[in-house]
Design a protein around this motif. Structure first.
Motif, mmCIF file in Angstrom:
data_model
loop_
_atom_site.group_PDB
_atom_site.id
_atom_site.type_symbol
_atom_site.label_atom_id
_atom_site.label_comp_id
_atom_site.label_asym_id
_atom_site.label_seq_id
_atom_site.Cartn_x
_atom_site.Cartn_y
_atom_site.Cartn_z
ATOM 1 N N SER A 65 0.843 -1.200 0.000
ATOM 2 C CA SER A 65 0.000 0.000 0.000
ATOM 3 C C SER A 65 0.877 1.248 0.000
ATOM 4 C CB SER A 65 -0.909 0.005 1.226
ATOM 5 O OG SER A 65 -0.132 0.183 2.410
ATOM 6 N N GLY A 99 1.011 3.700 2.221
ATOM 7 C CA GLY A 99 1.635 3.920 3.525
ATOM 8 C C GLY A 99 2.765 2.954 3.794
ATOM 9 N N GLN A 100 2.616 1.697 3.368
ATOM 10 C CA GLN A 100 3.679 0.712 3.555
ATOM 11 C C GLN A 100 4.909 1.076 2.727
ATOM 12 O OE1 GLN A 100 1.485 -2.814 2.476
ATOM 13 N NE2 GLN A 100 1.053 -3.360 4.609
ATOM 14 N N GLN A 149 5.771 4.015 1.798
ATOM 15 C CA GLN A 149 6.393 5.202 2.374
ATOM 16 C C GLN A 149 7.242 4.841 3.583
ATOM 17 O OE1 GLN A 149 7.558 8.004 1.409
ATOM 18 N NE2 GLN A 149 5.591 9.007 1.024
ATOM 19 N N ARG A 150 6.757 3.910 4.402
ATOM 20 C CA ARG A 150 7.538 3.502 5.574
ATOM 21 C C ARG A 150 8.801 2.736 5.175
ATOM 22 N NH1 ARG A 150 2.944 0.812 9.232
ATOM 23 N NH2 ARG A 150 1.763 0.896 7.277
ATOM 24 N N SER A 197 2.850 12.268 4.887
ATOM 25 C CA SER A 197 1.460 12.546 4.485
ATOM 26 C C SER A 197 0.663 11.272 4.235
ATOM 27 C CB SER A 197 1.444 13.413 3.224
ATOM 28 O OG SER A 197 2.129 12.757 2.162
ATOM 29 N N ALA A 198 1.361 10.178 3.873
ATOM 30 C CA ALA A 198 0.651 8.922 3.603
ATOM 31 C C ALA A 198 0.415 8.097 4.857
ATOM 32 C CB ALA A 198 1.451 8.093 2.578
ATOM 33 N N LEU A 199 0.842 8.624 6.019
ATOM 34 C CA LEU A 199 0.721 7.876 7.282
ATOM 35 C C LEU A 199 -0.439 8.400 8.109
ATOM 36 C CD1 LEU A 199 4.515 7.855 8.284
ATOM 37 C CD2 LEU A 199 3.293 6.229 6.809
ATOM 38 N N ASP A 200 -1.028 7.526 8.873
ATOM 39 C CA ASP A 200 -2.074 7.970 9.797
ATOM 40 C C ASP A 200 -1.412 8.695 10.970
ATOM 41 O OD1 ASP A 200 -1.772 5.950 12.213
ATOM 42 O OD2 ASP A 200 -1.642 4.751 10.381
ATOM 43 N N THR A 216 0.659 6.478 13.514
ATOM 44 C CA THR A 216 1.941 6.023 12.965
ATOM 45 C C THR A 216 2.896 7.193 12.801
ATOM 46 O OG1 THR A 216 0.777 4.271 11.766
ATOM 47 C CG2 THR A 216 3.016 4.778 11.054
ATOM 48 N N ASP A 217 2.355 8.329 12.377
ATOM 49 C CA ASP A 217 3.162 9.538 12.224
ATOM 50 C C ASP A 217 3.829 9.906 13.544
ATOM 51 O OD1 ASP A 217 4.181 12.066 11.842
ATOM 52 O OD2 ASP A 217 2.399 12.906 10.915
#
Length: 592
Positions: free
Chosen positions: A487, A489-490, A492-493, A514-517, A520-521
């Motif tokens: 995904s 977010g994944q 991005q991490r 920006s792609a993280l909740d 998690t941020d």
């Protein structure tokens, strides 16, 4: 085309020498066959000889024909080796040169055009070189040598061959003049076709969501039809050549026999020598066929030449383009030493304007970021935040002013050292085909294998270990091209983990969170504090929550720094920051 020859090395020149030697040998063998055919003709027409004599002359012809075949095989082998090796060198040179391009350089050509130049254009040149070695070296030798032998047989008949050759040459030149512009259009349409295909496949979800399949098909169809029309035009123009050549060959045969018979009938040739003259005419005709055949082969080259010339020009355009971002001239400067002594990142009266733009996107930026600080940039979309941080890692260079680290201008440093020094995580996460471990360990400064413990630590810091540990193969799980099996977010991490594993002195996170909740941020930023104690962290963000704990926040508006300070101060003194905060935070948070 000649500019590309500079890529020839010792191997290429050696193969070219082998091809030349065997080409000359093969031509000598081919030109040795007609006299034996003339001898057989003389024996048959005069009866002055035996069957054994015919067999003897025929055996010589067969021997020379086999020898010519063997030399042709060697020349073909040398040509294939040369063209394949040369195309590999070209492809490597173009690929490495494109690898040094900045974003501005890539935009100058477009990605689709660069892909075409690295593949299709190089293939065109390779095919031309392979054919040219077989033909272009042979044709001049055959023509000159055969003409010398023809003049010894009959100067009168040579005029007829000259007219035939001239007709073929004129037709060839005219076809090349007509089709050359079409070849350029074909390459341009190929670029456009690749661009539209790539664009459509990349944005296929958007296309379907808006029911725009018909529109995209029509757009692709127009380009495809234009390419088809140009290819049909070329094939029709070249299709004229072969019937015309066959007509010339037939006319040449008739003209030579007719002229020879007229010479005998008019008494120009003694009747007693007529039988010998007929044998010479047969020999002469064979030499004529060799010359005309050489021109036919040359036409094949000329038909390929316009396309190869256009492709070679396009390849040269890439190779002669000097990258906008080059190594600094002061290669002895050490960023690590400068950073350990001072470490302050300074923007000194920096302005930047995109190529071809009328106005600056950044204007008169004068700021400092102390060593070990966490600095943040915030502002409206398009205010120049990303452009500003790009100047640190030299994704772009300032139009005016300078960016220094520890007093050292980043433009004076070797790019390799600067890239090792700065860890950059872009807005859009990019993953490569392979495994999670290979992606996280990508580009380690020391070049050594990264231990599993280091990979796991980076993944934990980036809050990626939670989902990685649940995969069947863990950190050895397969990452598909561009990470399409993860995904947003994944991805991005994992991208953040790659930066953490590199352990740079300066971290740049360009709107990475920006792609993280929010949970998690927050957890990720808390983990980063421990990993970046001795490093400088620069964050570009849209969310107040991501940067409110930063040591210094720079508020940007329309390419300028309008205010600087911490979160609490900016809420009181900066209207732009207050508006952003009001749109994201509740009144209680604003007051607190």
């Amino acid at each position: 085309m000649l500019r590309l020859i500079r890529l020839f090395g010792r191997r290429e020149w050696s193969l070219l020498g082998v091809a030349l030697v065997f080409t000359v040998t093969g031509v000598w063998m081919d030109l040795s066959i007609p006299p034996y055919l003339g001898s057989i003709t003389y024996i048959v027409t005069t009866g002055d000889g035996t069957v054994a004599d015919i067999w003897e002359q025929g055996s010589y012809m067969v021997a020379f024909a086999i020898g010519s075949l063997l030399t042709a095989v060697v020349v073909a082998w040398a040509g294939a080796m040369l063209s394949s090796g040369f195309s590999a060198k070209m492809r490597k040179a173009v690929y490495e040169h494109v690898g040094d391009f900045s974003n501005t350089d890539v935009k100058k050509f477009s990605v689709s055009s660069l892909i075409t130049r690295c593949t299709n254009d190089i293939t065109q040149v390779r095919m031309f070189i392979s054919i040219a070695i077989l033909i272009m070296m042979r044709v001049p030798i055959v023509i000159v040598w055969a003409i010398m032998k023809m003049m010894d047989v009959s100067s009168e008949l040579s005029v007829i061959t000259a007219v035939a050759v001239g007709s073929i040459a004129f037709m060839t030149v005219m076809i090349v003049i007509i089709v050359l512009p079409r070849f350029k259009r074909i390459q341009e349409n190929t670029d456009r076709l690749n661009l539209e295909s790539r664009e459509n496949l990349t944005g296929i979800r958007v296309v379907r969501a808006y029911n725009a399949e018909g529109f995209e098909q029509k757009k692709f169809g127009r380009t495809n039809e234009a390419l088809a029309r140009d290819n049909l035009f070329l094939n029709r123009a070249m299709g004229i050549a072969m019937p015309f050549i066959m007509l010339v060959i037939s006319a040449l045969t008739v003209a030579i026999y007719w002229t020879a018979s007229r010479m005998i009938d008019s008494g120009h040739v003694d009747i007693m020598a007529a039988q010998g003259f007929f044998a010479d005419t047969v020999v002469f005709l064979q030499y004529s066929f060799l010359i005309v055949g050489s021109f036919i082969m040359m036409i094949m080259v000329f038909m390929m030449l316009p396309g190869a010339m256009v492709s070679a020009k396009r390849i040269n355009e890439v190779l002669k383009t000097k990258p906008a971002i080059v190594d600094g001239v002061k290669a002895d400067i050490s960023l690590n030493d400068a950073f350990s002594q001072d470490g302050t990142i300074r923007f000194n009266a920096v302005s930047y304007k995109y190529q071809g733009a009328e106005e600056n996107v950044l204007s008169d930026i004068n700021i400092e970021i102390k060593k070990g600080q966490t600095a943040a940039f915030i502002g409206s979309t398009g205010c120049g935040k990303t452009t500003l941080v790009n100047l640190i890692s030299r994704i772009a260079d300032p139009t005016l002013g300078s960016v220094t680290i520890g007093g050292v201008n980043v433009c004076d440093v070797r790019l390799e050292e600067l890239n090792d020094f700065v860890g950059y995580t872009p807005q859009t996460a990019t993953l490569f085909g392979g495994t999670i471990k290979e992606n996280v360990a990508f580009g380690r400064v020391d070049g050594k294998d990264v231990s599993n413990e280091e990979i796991e630590k980076a993944l934990r810091t980036a809050q990626a270990w939670e989902f990685v540990s649940e995969l069947d193969d863990g950190m050895n799980a397969v990452v598909e091209q561009n990470g399409k099996n993860f995904s947003g977010g994944q991805k991005q991490r994992l991208s953040i983990a790659r930066t953490v594993a590199r352990q740079p002195k300066v971290f740049i996170f360009d709107d990475t969170f920006s792609a993280l909740d929010y949970r998690t941020d927050r957890a990720l930023r808390a983990a980063l504090i421990k990993e970046t104690e001795d490093a400088t962290v620069i964050i570009v963000a849209q969310r107040i929550g991501t940067i409110r704990s930063a040591d210094v926040i720079f508020v940007m508006d329309r390419g300028r720094i309008v205010s600087t300070g911490k979160h609490e101060k900016l809420l009181k003194t900066c209207e732009v920051y207050k508006q952003i905060a009001r749109s994201q935070l509740g009144e209680e948070e604003l007051v607190s």
